[in-house]
Design a protein around this motif. Sequence first.
Motif, PDB file in Angstrom:
ATOM      1  N   ASN A  12      22.771 -32.485 -41.104  1.00  0.00           N
ATOM      2  CA  ASN A  12      22.220 -31.649 -40.037  1.00  0.00           C
ATOM      3  C   ASN A  12      22.449 -32.358 -38.707  1.00  0.00           C
ATOM      4  O   ASN A  12      21.800 -33.362 -38.398  1.00  0.00           O
ATOM      5  CB  ASN A  12      20.732 -31.419 -40.280  1.00  0.00           C
ATOM      6  CG  ASN A  12      20.119 -30.458 -39.285  1.00  0.00           C
ATOM      7  OD1 ASN A  12      20.709 -30.144 -38.255  1.00  0.00           O
ATOM      8  ND2 ASN A  12      18.915 -29.987 -39.576  1.00  0.00           N
ATOM      9  N   GLU A  14      21.753 -31.545 -35.629  1.00  0.00           N
ATOM     10  CA  GLU A  14      20.958 -31.119 -34.475  1.00  0.00           C
ATOM     11  C   GLU A  14      20.581 -32.294 -33.575  1.00  0.00           C
ATOM     12  O   GLU A  14      20.240 -32.098 -32.408  1.00  0.00           O
ATOM     13  CB  GLU A  14      19.702 -30.366 -34.931  1.00  0.00           C
ATOM     14  CG  GLU A  14      18.860 -31.034 -36.014  1.00  0.00           C
ATOM     15  CD  GLU A  14      17.845 -32.016 -35.465  1.00  0.00           C
ATOM     16  OE1 GLU A  14      17.532 -31.914 -34.276  1.00  0.00           O
ATOM     17  OE2 GLU A  14      17.377 -32.874 -36.230  1.00  0.00           O
ATOM     18  N   THR A  76      17.127 -25.353 -37.992  1.00  0.00           N
ATOM     19  CA  THR A  76      17.098 -25.927 -39.338  1.00  0.00           C
ATOM     20  C   THR A  76      16.765 -24.891 -40.393  1.00  0.00           C
ATOM     21  O   THR A  76      17.404 -24.826 -41.451  1.00  0.00           O
ATOM     22  CB  THR A  76      16.090 -27.086 -39.396  1.00  0.00           C
ATOM     23  OG1 THR A  76      16.547 -28.140 -38.540  1.00  0.00           O
ATOM     24  CG2 THR A  76      15.950 -27.636 -40.812  1.00  0.00           C
ATOM     25  N   GLN A  81      20.116 -23.870 -42.705  1.00  0.00           N
ATOM     26  CA  GLN A  81      19.766 -23.523 -44.091  1.00  0.00           C
ATOM     27  C   GLN A  81      20.698 -22.445 -44.649  1.00  0.00           C
ATOM     28  O   GLN A  81      21.155 -22.537 -45.798  1.00  0.00           O
ATOM     29  CB  GLN A  81      18.316 -23.048 -44.175  1.00  0.00           C
ATOM     30  CG  GLN A  81      17.878 -22.705 -45.589  1.00  0.00           C
ATOM     31  CD  GLN A  81      16.374 -22.776 -45.755  1.00  0.00           C
ATOM     32  OE1 GLN A  81      15.882 -23.397 -46.673  1.00  0.00           O
ATOM     33  NE2 GLN A  81      15.620 -22.136 -44.856  1.00  0.00           N
ATOM     34  N   ASP A  93      19.102 -34.506 -43.728  1.00  0.00           N
ATOM     35  CA  ASP A  93      18.415 -34.353 -42.445  1.00  0.00           C
ATOM     36  C   ASP A  93      17.778 -35.679 -42.044  1.00  0.00           C
ATOM     37  O   ASP A  93      17.102 -36.323 -42.844  1.00  0.00           O
ATOM     38  CB  ASP A  93      17.321 -33.295 -42.540  1.00  0.00           C
ATOM     39  CG  ASP A  93      17.854 -31.930 -42.914  1.00  0.00           C
ATOM     40  OD1 ASP A  93      18.062 -31.120 -42.005  1.00  0.00           O
ATOM     41  OD2 ASP A  93      18.065 -31.678 -44.119  1.00  0.00           O
ATOM     42  N   THR A  97      12.476 -33.362 -41.095  1.00  0.00           N
ATOM     43  CA  THR A  97      12.477 -31.935 -41.386  1.00  0.00           C
ATOM     44  C   THR A  97      13.499 -31.654 -42.469  1.00  0.00           C
ATOM     45  O   THR A  97      14.334 -32.505 -42.780  1.00  0.00           O
ATOM     46  CB  THR A  97      12.790 -31.127 -40.119  1.00  0.00           C
ATOM     47  OG1 THR A  97      12.606 -29.735 -40.373  1.00  0.00           O
ATOM     48  CG2 THR A  97      14.218 -31.354 -39.643  1.00  0.00           C
ATOM     49  N   CYS A  98      13.436 -30.458 -43.054  1.00  0.00           N
ATOM     50  CA  CYS A  98      14.379 -30.090 -44.102  1.00  0.00           C
ATOM     51  C   CYS A  98      14.501 -28.570 -44.167  1.00  0.00           C
ATOM     52  O   CYS A  98      13.592 -27.855 -43.743  1.00  0.00           O
ATOM     53  CB  CYS A  98      13.912 -30.623 -45.467  1.00  0.00           C
ATOM     54  SG  CYS A  98      12.475 -29.755 -46.160  1.00  0.00           S
TER      55      CYS A  98
END
Length: 349
Positions: A12, A14, A76, A81, A93, A97-98
């Motif tokens: 991820n 981000e 996310t 996802q 991640d 978070t996940c």
Amino acid sequence: MKKAAGKIVAINGEFFCRNLTGVERLAIEVTGEFDKIAPAGLFELVVPQNAKNVPQYKNIRVVRLKSDAKFFPKWTQVDFQKYVILHGRVPLDYSNTCPYFVPGIEFIHDIYCELYPGDLRSRRDKFVRFYSCAMYRRIARRAKKVVTVSECAKKTIVDAYKINPDRVAVVYSGVSAYKKIEPDFTVFDRLPQLKDKEFYFTLGSLSTRKNLKWIAANAKAFPGSFFAISGKPLPSVVAPELQALKEVPNVIMTGYLSDAEVKAVLSKAKAFVFPSYFEGFGLPPLEALSCGTPIVISNKTSLPEIYGKCAHYIDPDNPDVDLNELLKEKVEPPDAILKKLPRPVCLAL
């Protein structure tokens, strides 16, 4: 290093849309280490459309989606996802978070929002706490692999969520990328109050746990000391001490400083002061040590584990400390600590 269950791991990305803090620095460091040791085709870096300064990797393919990451839960939980589900990826991640329905390899840096609910009082703070705690629990109970940044953080996660400690790996942070930054000494043209080795410096997110009230109380008790504080208030968890600090004559708030400016200030500081009462790792003291600057840090949570005998320690509940006298105590050189690099987690799930 091998593929997790024969699948590609999607990182991820981000963190390339966020301000650089310890979380983002670790993400950059660890991703760079993965690129060095992993075979081509094992990892993808999935970044938002508005991601900036994404490096060119040798073995990691960069996938840029058409969605922006401005509201990070939306990125996310929807965009990232959706990608990992449609493409059959294992998500990784770094940011506490996940993807809720398909948690994979997930970092929990600490469980601050779970342990200190009283620090989060506003409506926005309460939303941050609700989301953060939901993520902590989901990761702890459902992730394929849980990763954290110190043995201290690991213990708090295991104790809080009653999980098997064998499911939790520890990856320390490092400063290999930070060492490459060239200091920008023009910052002293803007901050002429900062005289060489005549001020103490502190840096952080200016959140409540950074314990700025210790700085304010110590500055009032020792008016001959001079403190410079840099950092950006978080949109939530804003320290109530900020206004009080502005009224202490021997404290200046420098505002935001670039990495290059911070490095210059660190190199000229008498010491770096870090009175935080809760840290999963605590990266800024490591950056200070890399600049040759002594560190004065809290004796709580992960900090003694990380910094051992190369730090001067204070009680974050007791600001009645003469820092000039404290700095006369001998400490060990930080060479061994500075050689540590992030240790990428095993992906044999």
